[in-house]
Design a protein around this motif. Sequence first.
Motif, PDB file in Angstrom:
ATOM      1  N   ILE A 168       0.829  -1.201   0.000  1.00 59.12           N
ATOM      2  CA  ILE A 168       0.000   0.000   0.000  1.00 59.12           C
ATOM      3  C   ILE A 168       0.863   1.249   0.000  1.00 59.12           C
ATOM      4  N   SER A 169       1.915   1.252   0.817  1.00 58.49           N
ATOM      5  CA  SER A 169       2.765   2.439   0.924  1.00 58.49           C
ATOM      6  C   SER A 169       3.479   2.740  -0.375  1.00 58.49           C
ATOM      7  N   PHE A 170       3.841   1.661  -1.143  1.00 59.22           N
ATOM      8  CA  PHE A 170       4.533   1.888  -2.394  1.00 59.22           C
ATOM      9  C   PHE A 170       3.576   1.910  -3.580  1.00 59.22           C
ATOM     10  N   GLY A 171       2.272   1.739  -3.296  1.00 65.40           N
ATOM     11  CA  GLY A 171       1.287   1.730  -4.362  1.00 65.40           C
ATOM     12  C   GLY A 171       0.714   3.105  -4.630  1.00 65.40           C
ATOM     13  N   GLN A 172       1.447   4.146  -4.282  1.00 65.28           N
ATOM     14  CA  GLN A 172       1.016   5.518  -4.505  1.00 65.28           C
ATOM     15  C   GLN A 172       0.760   5.746  -5.997  1.00 65.28           C
ATOM     16  N   GLU A 173      -0.340   6.410  -6.304  1.00 66.82           N
ATOM     17  CA  GLU A 173      -0.662   6.685  -7.699  1.00 66.82           C
ATOM     18  C   GLU A 173       0.424   7.543  -8.332  1.00 66.82           C
ATOM     19  N   VAL A 174       0.943   7.099  -9.463  1.00 61.78           N
ATOM     20  CA  VAL A 174       1.993   7.831 -10.159  1.00 61.78           C
ATOM     21  C   VAL A 174       1.356   8.594 -11.318  1.00 61.78           C
ATOM     22  N   LYS A 175       1.462   9.911 -11.293  1.00 57.02           N
ATOM     23  CA  LYS A 175       0.890  10.747 -12.350  1.00 57.02           C
ATOM     24  C   LYS A 175       1.950  11.035 -13.407  1.00 57.02           C
ATOM     25  N   ARG A 176       1.500  11.099 -14.642  1.00 59.20           N
ATOM     26  CA  ARG A 176       2.425  11.303 -15.753  1.00 59.20           C
ATOM     27  C   ARG A 176       1.833  12.275 -16.766  1.00 59.20           C
ATOM     28  N   PHE A 177       2.711  12.819 -17.595  1.00 60.66           N
ATOM     29  CA  PHE A 177       2.274  13.586 -18.757  1.00 60.66           C
ATOM     30  C   PHE A 177       3.230  13.270 -19.897  1.00 60.66           C
ATOM     31  N   GLU A 178       2.819  13.621 -21.090  1.00 64.08           N
ATOM     32  CA  GLU A 178       3.622  13.333 -22.275  1.00 64.08           C
ATOM     33  C   GLU A 178       4.170  14.631 -22.843  1.00 64.08           C
ATOM     34  N   SER A 179       5.469  14.671 -23.105  1.00 63.82           N
ATOM     35  CA  SER A 179       6.092  15.868 -23.657  1.00 63.82           C
ATOM     36  C   SER A 179       5.729  16.025 -25.130  1.00 63.82           C
ATOM     37  N   SER A 180       6.124  17.160 -25.702  1.00 64.99           N
ATOM     38  CA  SER A 180       5.843  17.413 -27.116  1.00 64.99           C
ATOM     39  C   SER A 180       6.539  16.396 -28.018  1.00 64.99           C
ATOM     40  N   ARG A 181       7.552  15.731 -27.494  1.00 63.47           N
ATOM     41  CA  ARG A 181       8.264  14.702 -28.257  1.00 63.47           C
ATOM     42  C   ARG A 181       7.705  13.307 -28.011  1.00 63.47           C
ATOM     43  N   GLY A 182       6.627  13.236 -27.262  1.00 62.06           N
ATOM     44  CA  GLY A 182       6.009  11.947 -27.001  1.00 62.06           C
ATOM     45  C   GLY A 182       6.679  11.132 -25.915  1.00 62.06           C
ATOM     46  N   VAL A 183       7.500  11.805 -25.073  1.00 59.14           N
ATOM     47  CA  VAL A 183       8.199  11.117 -23.992  1.00 59.14           C
ATOM     48  C   VAL A 183       7.387  11.205 -22.708  1.00 59.14           C
ATOM     49  N   SER A 184       7.286  10.086 -21.992  1.00 59.58           N
ATOM     50  CA  SER A 184       6.532  10.052 -20.734  1.00 59.58           C
ATOM     51  C   SER A 184       7.354  10.646 -19.597  1.00 59.58           C
ATOM     52  N   HIS A 185       6.729  11.531 -18.800  1.00 57.77           N
ATOM     53  CA  HIS A 185       7.393  12.160 -17.660  1.00 57.77           C
ATOM     54  C   HIS A 185       6.481  12.118 -16.437  1.00 57.77           C
ATOM     55  N   LEU A 186       7.098  12.220 -15.270  1.00 59.20           N
ATOM     56  CA  LEU A 186       6.343  12.243 -14.023  1.00 59.20           C
ATOM     57  C   LEU A 186       5.849  13.652 -13.719  1.00 59.20           C
ATOM     58  N   CYS A 187       4.728  13.730 -12.993  1.00 57.91           N
ATOM     59  CA  CYS A 187       4.252  15.008 -12.470  1.00 57.91           C
ATOM     60  C   CYS A 187       3.564  14.723 -11.144  1.00 57.91           C
ATOM     61  N   GLY A 188       3.851  15.547 -10.163  1.00 58.68           N
ATOM     62  CA  GLY A 188       3.277  15.337  -8.835  1.00 58.68           C
ATOM     63  C   GLY A 188       4.184  14.516  -7.944  1.00 58.68           C
ATOM     64  N   GLU A 189       3.663  14.179  -6.756  1.00 60.08           N
ATOM     65  CA  GLU A 189       4.466  13.446  -5.775  1.00 60.08           C
ATOM     66  C   GLU A 189       4.585  11.974  -6.177  1.00 60.08           C
ATOM     67  N   PHE A 190       5.766  11.392  -5.896  1.00 58.83           N
ATOM     68  CA  PHE A 190       5.994   9.986  -6.232  1.00 58.83           C
ATOM     69  C   PHE A 190       7.068   9.423  -5.310  1.00 58.83           C
ATOM     70  N   ASN A 191       7.198   8.106  -5.283  1.00 61.95           N
ATOM     71  CA  ASN A 191       8.261   7.445  -4.519  1.00 61.95           C
ATOM     72  C   ASN A 191       9.505   7.296  -5.382  1.00 61.95           C
ATOM     73  N   VAL A 192      10.679   7.418  -4.769  1.00 62.95           N
ATOM     74  CA  VAL A 192      11.926   7.360  -5.515  1.00 62.95           C
ATOM     75  C   VAL A 192      12.111   6.030  -6.231  1.00 62.95           C
ATOM     76  N   GLU A 193      11.458   4.985  -5.739  1.00 62.11           N
ATOM     77  CA  GLU A 193      11.573   3.680  -6.398  1.00 62.11           C
ATOM     78  C   GLU A 193      11.116   3.727  -7.857  1.00 62.11           C
ATOM     79  N   VAL A 194      10.237   4.669  -8.185  1.00 60.95           N
ATOM     80  CA  VAL A 194       9.793   4.806  -9.576  1.00 60.95           C
ATOM     81  C   VAL A 194      10.979   5.138 -10.473  1.00 60.95           C
ATOM     82  N   LEU A 195      11.876   6.006 -10.003  1.00 58.53           N
ATOM     83  CA  LEU A 195      13.056   6.372 -10.791  1.00 58.53           C
ATOM     84  C   LEU A 195      14.007   5.182 -10.943  1.00 58.53           C
TER      85      LEU A 195
END
Length: 293
Positions: free
Chosen positions: A15-42
């Motif tokens: 549960i603690s590591f199941g934090q919702e990870v928010k993303r957006f897509e750059s103009s080049r179509g690359v996925s990026h993070l936005c908002g709070e997240f756990n470092v394990e995502v990186l």
Amino acid sequence: MKKLVILIVICLSNISFGQEVKRFESSRGVSHLCGEFNVEVLEEDENFQKWFVKNYEEFPEVEKQKWAKKLKDVEVDIYLGTWCGDSKRWVPRFVKIWDDLGLKREQLKFIALYDSTKENTYKQSPDGEEKGKGIHRVPTFIFKRNQEEIARIVETPNNSLEVDIKQIAMDCPSKPNYRVANYFMKEFQEKNIDEIYENYSDYYRKAYYTDSYSELNTAGRVFAESGDLSKAIIIFRINSRIHSYEPRAYSNLAYALELDSKYEEAIENYEKVLLLDRSNESAKEGLKELRNK
């Protein structure tokens, strides 16, 4: 009974590591993070792990230090962009030093900001964690004790990253980079626009200590994109006076004035852009649109 306890611990961990990870897509179509997240995502996500793991593992190991104990009650809010070269370089190194010093990752909070892809979101987060924090460069590391800021590192270390962290632990932090932009950000948090205008000449004199045109320009863009046009206009106006041969200074001022419906003054500044740079298509288009209004 033991199996039940173990199962509960595993579930809580998930549960603690199941934090919702928010993303957006750059103009080049690359996925990026936005908002709070756990470092394990990186560490684990294929979009980020290549640069995170590389910069983490290649950074020299730091020996445990006695002064690190002074940081055990300190939390660090880390504002970054997964699209930003400086964030890719310094955030993994910061985490590596933190780990080597024997400090807990739970003390670190990671907040990813948008780039300029989405309109009116530049260096902002979906939930607004950055608001009122004076964030204009990434990464920004804000050190807090009892929820009060005690120091920050802005974009790059002032000395080395380890030395900067040690100085913070010893209660003698270095001044962060971009001191003029930081000063303006702090003043705008504490004073209203009328107070700023009353002391306009003082702010103008202080702005002469900027290292380059881009220092105040970035701060102005943050205000403009977040809809705080009065503050953006003050910064852009001062910047254009100091860097009077820089067409981009007038261009940004004209853009903010146009957004604030100050069309005549916007036209004047687009014309100044073209005096310095006759081939500036953005200024030509801006003038055309304004003259048709």
